[in-house]
Design a protein around this motif. Structure first.
Motif, PDB file in Angstrom:
ATOM      1  N   CYS A 214       0.851  -1.212   0.000  1.00 23.30           N
ATOM      2  CA  CYS A 214       0.000   0.000   0.000  1.00 23.30           C
ATOM      3  C   CYS A 214       0.881   1.254   0.000  1.00 23.30           C
ATOM      4  O   CYS A 214       0.587   2.220   0.707  1.00 23.30           O
ATOM      5  CB  CYS A 214      -0.959   0.010   1.189  1.00 23.30           C
ATOM      6  N   LEU A 215       1.951   1.212  -0.780  1.00 27.65           N
ATOM      7  CA  LEU A 215       2.872   2.348  -0.851  1.00 27.65           C
ATOM      8  C   LEU A 215       3.012   2.836  -2.288  1.00 27.65           C
ATOM      9  O   LEU A 215       2.357   3.781  -2.694  1.00 27.65           O
ATOM     10  CB  LEU A 215       4.238   1.956  -0.284  1.00 27.65           C
ATOM     11  N   ASP A 216       3.835   2.186  -3.076  1.00 29.04           N
ATOM     12  CA  ASP A 216       4.293   2.739  -4.339  1.00 29.04           C
ATOM     13  C   ASP A 216       3.204   2.766  -5.420  1.00 29.04           C
ATOM     14  O   ASP A 216       2.843   3.829  -5.923  1.00 29.04           O
ATOM     15  CB  ASP A 216       5.522   1.956  -4.813  1.00 29.04           C
ATOM     16  N   ARG A 217       2.678   1.591  -5.766  1.00 25.18           N
ATOM     17  CA  ARG A 217       1.605   1.535  -6.763  1.00 25.18           C
ATOM     18  C   ARG A 217       0.385   2.320  -6.276  1.00 25.18           C
ATOM     19  O   ARG A 217      -0.246   3.063  -7.036  1.00 25.18           O
ATOM     20  CB  ARG A 217       1.214   0.078  -7.043  1.00 25.18           C
ATOM     21  N   THR A 218       0.075   2.151  -4.995  1.00 23.77           N
ATOM     22  CA  THR A 218      -1.103   2.812  -4.415  1.00 23.77           C
ATOM     23  C   THR A 218      -0.999   4.327  -4.534  1.00 23.77           C
ATOM     24  O   THR A 218      -1.965   5.008  -4.903  1.00 23.77           O
ATOM     25  CB  THR A 218      -1.257   2.398  -2.936  1.00 23.77           C
ATOM     26  N   ASN A 219       0.183   4.881  -4.221  1.00 20.35           N
ATOM     27  CA  ASN A 219       0.326   6.337  -4.240  1.00 20.35           C
ATOM     28  C   ASN A 219       0.152   6.902  -5.642  1.00 20.35           C
ATOM     29  O   ASN A 219      -0.424   7.982  -5.830  1.00 20.35           O
ATOM     30  CB  ASN A 219       1.692   6.744  -3.677  1.00 20.35           C
ATOM     31  N   VAL A 220       0.654   6.178  -6.652  1.00 21.95           N
ATOM     32  CA  VAL A 220       0.502   6.644  -8.034  1.00 21.95           C
ATOM     33  C   VAL A 220      -0.980   6.784  -8.389  1.00 21.95           C
ATOM     34  O   VAL A 220      -1.427   7.808  -8.918  1.00 21.95           O
ATOM     35  CB  VAL A 220       1.208   5.672  -9.016  1.00 21.95           C
ATOM     36  N   ILE A 221      -1.754   5.757  -8.069  1.00 18.54           N
ATOM     37  CA  ILE A 221      -3.191   5.779  -8.396  1.00 18.54           C
ATOM     38  C   ILE A 221      -3.923   6.847  -7.592  1.00 18.54           C
ATOM     39  O   ILE A 221      -4.784   7.565  -8.125  1.00 18.54           O
ATOM     40  CB  ILE A 221      -3.809   4.380  -8.147  1.00 18.54           C
ATOM     41  N   GLN A 222      -3.584   6.981  -6.306  1.00 21.68           N
ATOM     42  CA  GLN A 222      -4.250   8.005  -5.488  1.00 21.68           C
ATOM     43  C   GLN A 222      -3.996   9.405  -6.040  1.00 21.68           C
ATOM     44  O   GLN A 222      -4.895  10.246  -6.033  1.00 21.68           O
ATOM     45  CB  GLN A 222      -3.782   7.914  -4.036  1.00 21.68           C
ATOM     46  N   SER A 223      -2.783   9.663  -6.509  1.00 27.85           N
ATOM     47  CA  SER A 223      -2.476  11.004  -7.033  1.00 27.85           C
ATOM     48  C   SER A 223      -3.273  11.295  -8.302  1.00 27.85           C
ATOM     49  O   SER A 223      -3.669  12.439  -8.542  1.00 27.85           O
ATOM     50  CB  SER A 223      -0.969  11.146  -7.300  1.00 27.85           C
ATOM     51  N   LEU A 224      -3.525  10.268  -9.114  1.00 29.35           N
ATOM     52  CA  LEU A 224      -4.308  10.467 -10.346  1.00 29.35           C
ATOM     53  C   LEU A 224      -5.783  10.703 -10.019  1.00 29.35           C
ATOM     54  O   LEU A 224      -6.435  11.572 -10.626  1.00 29.35           O
ATOM     55  CB  LEU A 224      -4.155   9.240 -11.256  1.00 29.35           C
ATOM     56  N   LEU A 225      -6.322   9.942  -9.078  1.00 30.54           N
ATOM     57  CA  LEU A 225      -7.716  10.153  -8.664  1.00 30.54           C
ATOM     58  C   LEU A 225      -7.888  11.535  -8.034  1.00 30.54           C
ATOM     59  O   LEU A 225      -8.888  12.229  -8.285  1.00 30.54           O
ATOM     60  CB  LEU A 225      -8.141   9.073  -7.663  1.00 30.54           C
ATOM     61  N   ALA A 226      -6.911  11.946  -7.222  1.00 33.97           N
ATOM     62  CA  ALA A 226      -6.994  13.255  -6.560  1.00 33.97           C
ATOM     63  C   ALA A 226      -6.926  14.390  -7.575  1.00 33.97           C
ATOM     64  O   ALA A 226      -7.612  15.404  -7.425  1.00 33.97           O
ATOM     65  CB  ALA A 226      -5.865  13.390  -5.534  1.00 33.97           C
ATOM     66  N   ARG A 227      -6.123  14.221  -8.625  1.00 34.80           N
ATOM     67  CA  ARG A 227      -6.041  15.272  -9.641  1.00 34.80           C
ATOM     68  C   ARG A 227      -7.381  15.418 -10.368  1.00 34.80           C
ATOM     69  O   ARG A 227      -7.826  16.532 -10.647  1.00 34.80           O
ATOM     70  CB  ARG A 227      -4.940  14.958 -10.652  1.00 34.80           C
ATOM     71  N   ARG A 228      -8.007  14.299 -10.660  1.00 30.78           N
ATOM     72  CA  ARG A 228      -9.293  14.356 -11.355  1.00 30.78           C
ATOM     73  C   ARG A 228     -10.343  15.072 -10.495  1.00 30.78           C
ATOM     74  O   ARG A 228     -11.150  15.867 -11.009  1.00 30.78           O
ATOM     75  CB  ARG A 228      -9.756  12.937 -11.703  1.00 30.78           C
ATOM     76  N   SER A 229     -10.336  14.798  -9.186  1.00 33.34           N
ATOM     77  CA  SER A 229     -11.267  15.479  -8.291  1.00 33.34           C
ATOM     78  C   SER A 229     -10.950  16.970  -8.209  1.00 33.34           C
ATOM     79  O   SER A 229     -11.856  17.811  -8.237  1.00 33.34           O
ATOM     80  CB  SER A 229     -11.205  14.856  -6.895  1.00 33.34           C
ATOM     81  N   LEU A 230      -9.668  17.295  -8.113  1.00 38.61           N
ATOM     82  CA  LEU A 230      -9.252  18.693  -8.008  1.00 38.61           C
ATOM     83  C   LEU A 230      -9.649  19.480  -9.250  1.00 38.61           C
ATOM     84  O   LEU A 230     -10.042  20.652  -9.167  1.00 38.61           O
ATOM     85  CB  LEU A 230      -7.737  18.766  -7.793  1.00 38.61           C
ATOM     86  N   GLN A 231      -9.555  18.841 -10.416  1.00 36.88           N
ATOM     87  CA  GLN A 231      -9.973  19.483 -11.667  1.00 36.88           C
ATOM     88  C   GLN A 231     -11.431  19.943 -11.554  1.00 36.88           C
ATOM     89  O   GLN A 231     -11.771  21.094 -11.867  1.00 36.88           O
ATOM     90  CB  GLN A 231      -9.821  18.475 -12.815  1.00 36.88           C
ATOM     91  N   ALA A 232     -12.298  19.052 -11.065  1.00 41.20           N
ATOM     92  CA  ALA A 232     -13.726  19.388 -10.935  1.00 41.20           C
ATOM     93  C   ALA A 232     -13.939  20.476  -9.888  1.00 41.20           C
ATOM     94  O   ALA A 232     -14.747  21.397 -10.073  1.00 41.20           O
ATOM     95  CB  ALA A 232     -14.514  18.125 -10.566  1.00 41.20           C
ATOM     96  N   GLN A 233     -13.211  20.401  -8.758  1.00 44.52           N
ATOM     97  CA  GLN A 233     -13.366  21.382  -7.686  1.00 44.52           C
ATOM     98  C   GLN A 233     -12.954  22.785  -8.149  1.00 44.52           C
ATOM     99  O   GLN A 233     -13.674  23.764  -7.912  1.00 44.52           O
ATOM    100  CB  GLN A 233     -12.531  20.965  -6.472  1.00 44.52           C
ATOM    101  N   LEU A 234     -11.793  22.883  -8.777  1.00 43.97           N
ATOM    102  CA  LEU A 234     -11.289  24.207  -9.193  1.00 43.97           C
ATOM    103  C   LEU A 234     -12.164  24.820 -10.284  1.00 43.97           C
ATOM    104  O   LEU A 234     -12.318  26.048 -10.354  1.00 43.97           O
ATOM    105  CB  LEU A 234      -9.842  24.092  -9.668  1.00 43.97           C
ATOM    106  N   GLN A 235     -12.760  23.990 -11.136  1.00 42.22           N
ATOM    107  CA  GLN A 235     -13.690  24.523 -12.133  1.00 42.22           C
ATOM    108  C   GLN A 235     -14.962  25.032 -11.457  1.00 42.22           C
ATOM    109  O   GLN A 235     -15.463  26.116 -11.790  1.00 42.22           O
ATOM    110  CB  GLN A 235     -14.035  23.447 -13.168  1.00 42.22           C
TER     111      GLN A 235
END
Length: 421
Positions: free
Chosen positions: A289-310
């Motif tokens: 729950c470190l390396d692979r997990t962090n990559v995916i979490q950062s991509l999901l978080a970016r997608r959410s942030l895109q919607a929030q900032l818009q």
């Protein structure tokens, strides 16, 4: 100290060195004014009585690492104001600007003190359903009084399995055959649903080799539980992204997009009115729950942030975060720093694959650094993590020193198989 025997004095030095070792690891945080242990959404859905409580009383016990040390303070309400809950994990805060609009962007990771420990010594769950290496990560935006947040979790595969160090580079995982897995599994997801709502499990382990039985068992148990609040998707990260084909992560993002839109995010306006709530959560895992997990979490978080900032009006229609060079650099580095913090606390080294998180692509230098960190992990996991695990158990009160005990565990003789402990 005068009443202690010579042996107890020597033991005391070892116990003190253990406590010092735990506290020497980066990532302990406290605040005298803000409740760090709760998400924005949890704090917004509380009663007036909750707001009147001291920080110690209202803190989420999952994330209070000094709870054992504060137990005598907790019993005396009149001195609660002197007792600050301490969180372990990672926090970063940045003042950012896009299109001339200034906002604060924060990333907070809260490591659970339940079933806490180090990489190969603590896997799976305990009988209460607490998962090893459980971390709640919240991404927060503050803009003109409005606040938005997106929460994700990570945690070890939630049934009874182990992977004890045995000097092999990658010890074979062992699924316990002598316990009822469903009891702990059910408890784990019951508590997750109470805390976060719907669950979308994102299992990133290999679907062949020694990791395959873990993936198969996880999928089978989700099906057997038959809970409509829990969904499961398996994505063989290493297979899909082999030979540097990291663009294939978009396959997983596309599969999760509809679910992410359904879960939404938390948003409260400048008047304190709740506009949207996050209705569910992505629970990601790989082996550590470190390396692979962090990559995916950062991509999901970016997608959410895109919607929030818009929605907040920071990004114009059609603009993408990836095009905002200054902010994108801050974003990627913060998520890589988060990966390193979580990895050091659990595995003893910085994270692997952070070249992708920092730059958006896999590099030869990144592969070399991953090899170096893997070697360091191998040494630490086999020859020094036993001490680290004992130190964490002592700090959290899982082991209590007993003055009248004739001999502490420090003097229990072990055979050669335990020399790595």
């Amino acid at each position: 100290m005068l009443h202690l025997t010579d042996i107890q004095l020597q033991d005391n030095k070892v116990f003190l060195s253990m406590l010092s070792h735990v506290l020497s690891v980066d990532g302990f945080y406290f605040s005298t004014t803000y409740d760090l242990t709760h998400t924005l959404q949890r704090l917004a859905n509380t009663s007036p009585e909750f707001q009147e409580m001291s920080l110690l009383e209202r803190a989420d016990p999952r994330f209070v690492w000094n709870g054992h040390l504060l137990r005598e303070f907790a019993a005396q309400p009149e001195i609660h104001r002197f007792a600050m809950p301490v969180m372990h994990g990672f926090i970063t805060m940045h003042s950012c600007s896009i299109n001339g609009k200034c906002f604060d962007w924060l990333l907070v990771s809260r490591r659970s003190c339940f079933r806490a420990g180090v990489r190969y010594y603590v896997r799976g769950i305990d009988s209460e359903g607490h998962a090893a290496n459980f971390v709640e990560t919240e991404q927060i935006v503050h803009y003109k009084g409005s606040k938005a947040s997106f929460v994700q979790t990570r945690g070890s595969i939630p049934f009874f399995w182990s992977q004890r160090p045995n000097l092999k580079y990658k010890p074979k995982p062992q699924i316990s055959k002598s316990v009822n897995h469903m009891d702990g599994f059910q408890r784990h997801f019951d508590s997750q649903i109470i805390s976060y709502g719907k669950q979308m499990i994102v299992n990133l382990v290999n679907q062949k080799g020694s990791e395959k039985p873990l993936e198969q068992t996880f999928a089978k148990m989700v099906n057997s539980m038959a809970n409509g609040m829990v969904r499961y998707i398996a994505f063989d990260f290493h297979k899909e992204c082999s030979r540097m084909r990291w663009d294939r992560l978009q396959i997983l993002m596309d599969q999760l997009a509809e679910q992410q839109d359904e879960f939404s995010y938390f948003l409260v306006d400048s008047d304190g009115k709740i506009v949207t709530q996050q209705e569910g959560i992505f629970r990601s895992n790989c082996m550590d729950c470190l390396d692979r997990t962090n990559v995916i979490q950062s991509l999901l978080a970016r997608r959410s942030l895109q919607a929030q900032l818009q929605r907040l009006g920071v990004l114009h229609v059609g603009q993408r975060i990836e095009e905002q060079a200054d902010f994108e650099k801050i974003y990627k580095n913060a998520w890589a720093d988060n990966a390193n913090a979580c990895a050091k606390q659990y595995a003893g080294t910085g994270a692997l694959k952070t070249d992708y998180t920092r730059t958006g692509k896999r590099t030869q230098w990144g592969l070399i650094m991953d090899g170096w960190n893997s070697l360091i992990r191998y040494y630490k996991n086999n020859f020094s993590d036993g001490f680290r695990q004992d130190a964490i158990d002592l700090f959290l009160g899982n082991y209590s020193v007993d003055e009248v005990e004739p001999a502490s565990p420090l003097h229990v003789k072990k055979d050669w198989k335990f020399l790595a402990d």
